[in-house]
Scaffold this motif. Structure first.
Motif, PDB file in Angstrom:
ATOM      1  N   MET A  26       0.837  -1.196   0.000  1.00  0.00           N
ATOM      2  CA  MET A  26       0.000   0.000   0.000  1.00  0.00           C
ATOM      3  C   MET A  26       0.868   1.242   0.000  1.00  0.00           C
ATOM      4  N   GLY A  27       0.468   2.244  -0.767  1.00  0.00           N
ATOM      5  CA  GLY A  27       1.207   3.492  -0.821  1.00  0.00           C
ATOM      6  C   GLY A  27       0.320   4.672  -0.479  1.00  0.00           C
ATOM      7  N   LYS A  28       0.929   5.822  -0.404  1.00  0.00           N
ATOM      8  CA  LYS A  28       0.204   7.051  -0.123  1.00  0.00           C
ATOM      9  C   LYS A  28       0.683   8.138  -1.062  1.00  0.00           C
ATOM     10  N   ILE A  29      -0.266   8.865  -1.660  1.00  0.00           N
ATOM     11  CA  ILE A  29       0.070   9.959  -2.563  1.00  0.00           C
ATOM     12  C   ILE A  29       0.612  11.130  -1.744  1.00  0.00           C
ATOM     13  N   ILE A  30       1.827  11.522  -2.051  1.00  0.00           N
ATOM     14  CA  ILE A  30       2.474  12.631  -1.357  1.00  0.00           C
ATOM     15  C   ILE A  30       2.186  13.956  -2.039  1.00  0.00           C
ATOM     16  N   SER A  71       8.282   7.332  -7.361  1.00  0.00           N
ATOM     17  CA  SER A  71       8.299   6.906  -5.966  1.00  0.00           C
ATOM     18  C   SER A  71       8.916   8.005  -5.109  1.00  0.00           C
ATOM     19  N   ALA A  72       8.259   8.343  -4.005  1.00  0.00           N
ATOM     20  CA  ALA A  72       8.769   9.380  -3.112  1.00  0.00           C
ATOM     21  C   ALA A  72      10.142   9.011  -2.566  1.00  0.00           C
ATOM     22  N   GLU A  73      10.384   7.723  -2.383  1.00  0.00           N
ATOM     23  CA  GLU A  73      11.680   7.282  -1.858  1.00  0.00           C
ATOM     24  C   GLU A  73      12.804   7.600  -2.823  1.00  0.00           C
ATOM     25  N   GLU A  74      12.547   7.497  -4.123  1.00  0.00           N
ATOM     26  CA  GLU A  74      13.576   7.813  -5.117  1.00  0.00           C
ATOM     27  C   GLU A  74      13.866   9.309  -5.136  1.00  0.00           C
ATOM     28  N   VAL A  75      12.830  10.123  -4.976  1.00  0.00           N
ATOM     29  CA  VAL A  75      13.031  11.577  -4.919  1.00  0.00           C
ATOM     30  C   VAL A  75      13.840  11.944  -3.684  1.00  0.00           C
ATOM     31  N   VAL A 119       3.522  11.827  -6.953  1.00  0.00           N
ATOM     32  CA  VAL A 119       4.617  11.324  -6.138  1.00  0.00           C
ATOM     33  C   VAL A 119       3.979  10.445  -5.072  1.00  0.00           C
ATOM     34  N   VAL A 120       4.406   9.182  -5.027  1.00  0.00           N
ATOM     35  CA  VAL A 120       3.742   8.202  -4.170  1.00  0.00           C
ATOM     36  C   VAL A 120       4.757   7.532  -3.257  1.00  0.00           C
ATOM     37  N   GLU A 121       4.432   7.488  -1.986  1.00  0.00           N
ATOM     38  CA  GLU A 121       5.277   6.855  -0.984  1.00  0.00           C
ATOM     39  C   GLU A 121       4.843   5.411  -0.774  1.00  0.00           C
ATOM     40  N   GLY A 122       5.809   4.506  -0.685  1.00  0.00           N
ATOM     41  CA  GLY A 122       5.501   3.130  -0.327  1.00  0.00           C
ATOM     42  C   GLY A 122       5.340   2.163  -1.475  1.00  0.00           C
ATOM     43  N   ILE A 123       5.470   2.618  -2.715  1.00  0.00           N
ATOM     44  CA  ILE A 123       5.371   1.731  -3.873  1.00  0.00           C
ATOM     45  C   ILE A 123       6.608   1.916  -4.745  1.00  0.00           C
ATOM     46  N   ASP A 124       7.311   0.824  -5.004  1.00  0.00           N
ATOM     47  CA  ASP A 124       8.477   0.855  -5.888  1.00  0.00           C
ATOM     48  C   ASP A 124       7.991   0.619  -7.314  1.00  0.00           C
ATOM     49  N   PHE A 125       7.631   1.692  -8.003  1.00  0.00           N
ATOM     50  CA  PHE A 125       7.037   1.572  -9.324  1.00  0.00           C
ATOM     51  C   PHE A 125       7.955   0.880 -10.313  1.00  0.00           C
ATOM     52  N   ARG A 126       9.257   1.134 -10.186  1.00  0.00           N
ATOM     53  CA  ARG A 126      10.218   0.601 -11.165  1.00  0.00           C
ATOM     54  C   ARG A 126      10.237  -0.920 -11.168  1.00  0.00           C
ATOM     55  N   SER A 127       9.807  -1.540 -10.068  1.00  0.00           N
ATOM     56  CA  SER A 127       9.823  -2.995  -9.978  1.00  0.00           C
ATOM     57  C   SER A 127       8.551  -3.633 -10.521  1.00  0.00           C
ATOM     58  N   LEU A 128       7.548  -2.822 -10.852  1.00  0.00           N
ATOM     59  CA  LEU A 128       6.271  -3.351 -11.310  1.00  0.00           C
ATOM     60  C   LEU A 128       6.268  -3.519 -12.828  1.00  0.00           C
ATOM     61  N   PRO A 129       5.647  -4.563 -13.344  1.00  0.00           N
ATOM     62  CA  PRO A 129       5.606  -4.756 -14.794  1.00  0.00           C
ATOM     63  C   PRO A 129       4.533  -3.909 -15.452  1.00  0.00           C
ATOM     64  N   VAL A 130       4.704  -3.670 -16.742  1.00  0.00           N
ATOM     65  CA  VAL A 130       3.656  -3.039 -17.533  1.00  0.00           C
ATOM     66  C   VAL A 130       2.392  -3.890 -17.423  1.00  0.00           C
ATOM     67  N   GLY A 131       1.253  -3.212 -17.289  1.00  0.00           N
ATOM     68  CA  GLY A 131      -0.012  -3.914 -17.103  1.00  0.00           C
ATOM     69  C   GLY A 131      -0.484  -3.932 -15.670  1.00  0.00           C
ATOM     70  N   THR A 132       0.395  -3.524 -14.717  1.00  0.00           N
ATOM     71  CA  THR A 132       0.010  -3.472 -13.309  1.00  0.00           C
ATOM     72  C   THR A 132      -1.129  -2.465 -13.121  1.00  0.00           C
ATOM     73  N   LEU A 133      -2.108  -2.828 -12.300  1.00  0.00           N
ATOM     74  CA  LEU A 133      -3.237  -1.949 -12.003  1.00  0.00           C
ATOM     75  C   LEU A 133      -3.027  -1.262 -10.662  1.00  0.00           C
TER      76      LEU A 133
END
Length: 310
Positions: free
Chosen positions: A1-5, A48-52, A72-86
């Motif tokens: 789960m993430g949170k929009i920063i 990802s907020a962590e990358e920023v 900018v979202v905290e708690g989700i590593d977007f780079r690790s998710l594949p295309v097609g992720t919802l």
């Protein structure tokens, strides 16, 4: 789960975005009032907020929106998710369509730091369901109820077609055949016979768009500017010679000139790339050879369990 920063928008492209308290996302469009909204696959950009934070720890001192990102979202590593992720945020549903991006010119952040995280860490999505979002809202990864349809691109290689001197007839025919077979053709490109340009296009389609299949047409013969096989092999991680051999074998029953084909078939990541000839008729004859075998091949590349026994 993430949170929009942060939620960020801009009315023009190529500038830093400004933080907003909230925004309205519209289906198959993007954020209302944002310059990057439109009927295309990069409607919303996310970081990802962590990358920023990690980048700022190096002395960057950038605020939300500085990279041109929308969310900018905290708690989700977007780079690790594949295309097609919802991604679900209240009523809003996003589908990831691209991982990373090409950097065509260096921004002010790069000029200052010698680096920019958006090309490698930024991701892009299209809006499947719209709604209001605000900073502080939760975002979750939502399981898919059905597999992502096979996604493909068609690339025509021809100096004359690229310059507008001749109509591209093979590319649209190949794309239509794929669509009739249930594929979603996300891009149709026409490129001149330039090796470096084709290599960049193939890498982008494989790595950033993470397509299942790329079919090229043209540039497989003996002419000096027929560079499609060389560019294809240059980006390959694994060879798939049986496909090209099967096409040549079948074509030899039609014309002995099939022996002059230098077409290749390769794999990069989870993407299968197959070279087809330049003529519309020869493209259809080539697709006759392998089209019904693609679902099995592409499911294997996706890592889906398969029974390979006869």
């Amino acid at each position: 789960m993430g949170k929009i920063i942060a939620v960020c928008t801009s009315e023009t492209r190529g500038v830093q975005k400004q933080s907003r308290k909230e925004a309205l996302l519209e289906k198959d469009w993007g954020i209302r009032g944002d310059a990057h909204a439109g009927h295309w696959h990069r409607q919303v950009s996310l970081l990802s907020a962590e990358e920023v934070a990690a980048f700022n720890a190096k002395g960057a001192d950038v605020r939300s929106g500085a990279f041109g990102e929308n969310l900018v979202v905290e708690g989700i590593d977007f780079r690790s998710l594949p295309v097609g992720t919802l991604l679900r945020c209240g009523d809003v549903l996003l589908e990831l369509t691209q991982i990373g991006k090409e950097c065509h010119h260096h921004c002010a952040i790069y000029e200052k730091m010698g680096d920019c995280i958006m090309p490698r860490e930024g991701v892009f999505a299209r809006v499947l369901a719209g709604g209001q979002i605000s900073a502080g809202d939760e975002m979750t990864v939502e399981p898919r109820t059905a597999p992502l349809p096979y996604q493909a691109a068609v690339v025509t290689l021809s100096d004359r077609c690229a310059s507008g001197e001749r109509e591209d007839k093979s590319g649209p025919l190949v794309a239509a055949r794929l669509a009739a077979a249930g594929f979603v053709v996300v891009e149709q490109l026409v490129r001149p016979d330039e090796r470096e340009l084709l290599e960049r296009s193939l890498i982008r389609l494989c790595d950033q768009r993470q397509l299942d299949l790329i079919l090229t047409t043209g540039g497989t013969g003996f002419a000096p500017r027929d560079i499609t096989p060389e560019a294809t092999r240059a980006v390959a991680e694994r060879d798939a010679p049986g496909i090209a051999e099967a096409i040549r074998a079948a074509s030899m029953r039609i014309t002995p000139r099939a022996m002059l084909s230098r077409a290749a078939a390769v794999i990069r990541g989870k993407t299968l790339i197959i070279n087809l000839p330049g003529s519309p008729r020869a493209c259809m004859e080539g697709m006759d050879v392998f089209l019904d075998q693609l679902p099995h091949a592409l499911d294997l590349l996706r890592g889906m369990p398969q029974d390979c026994g006869r």
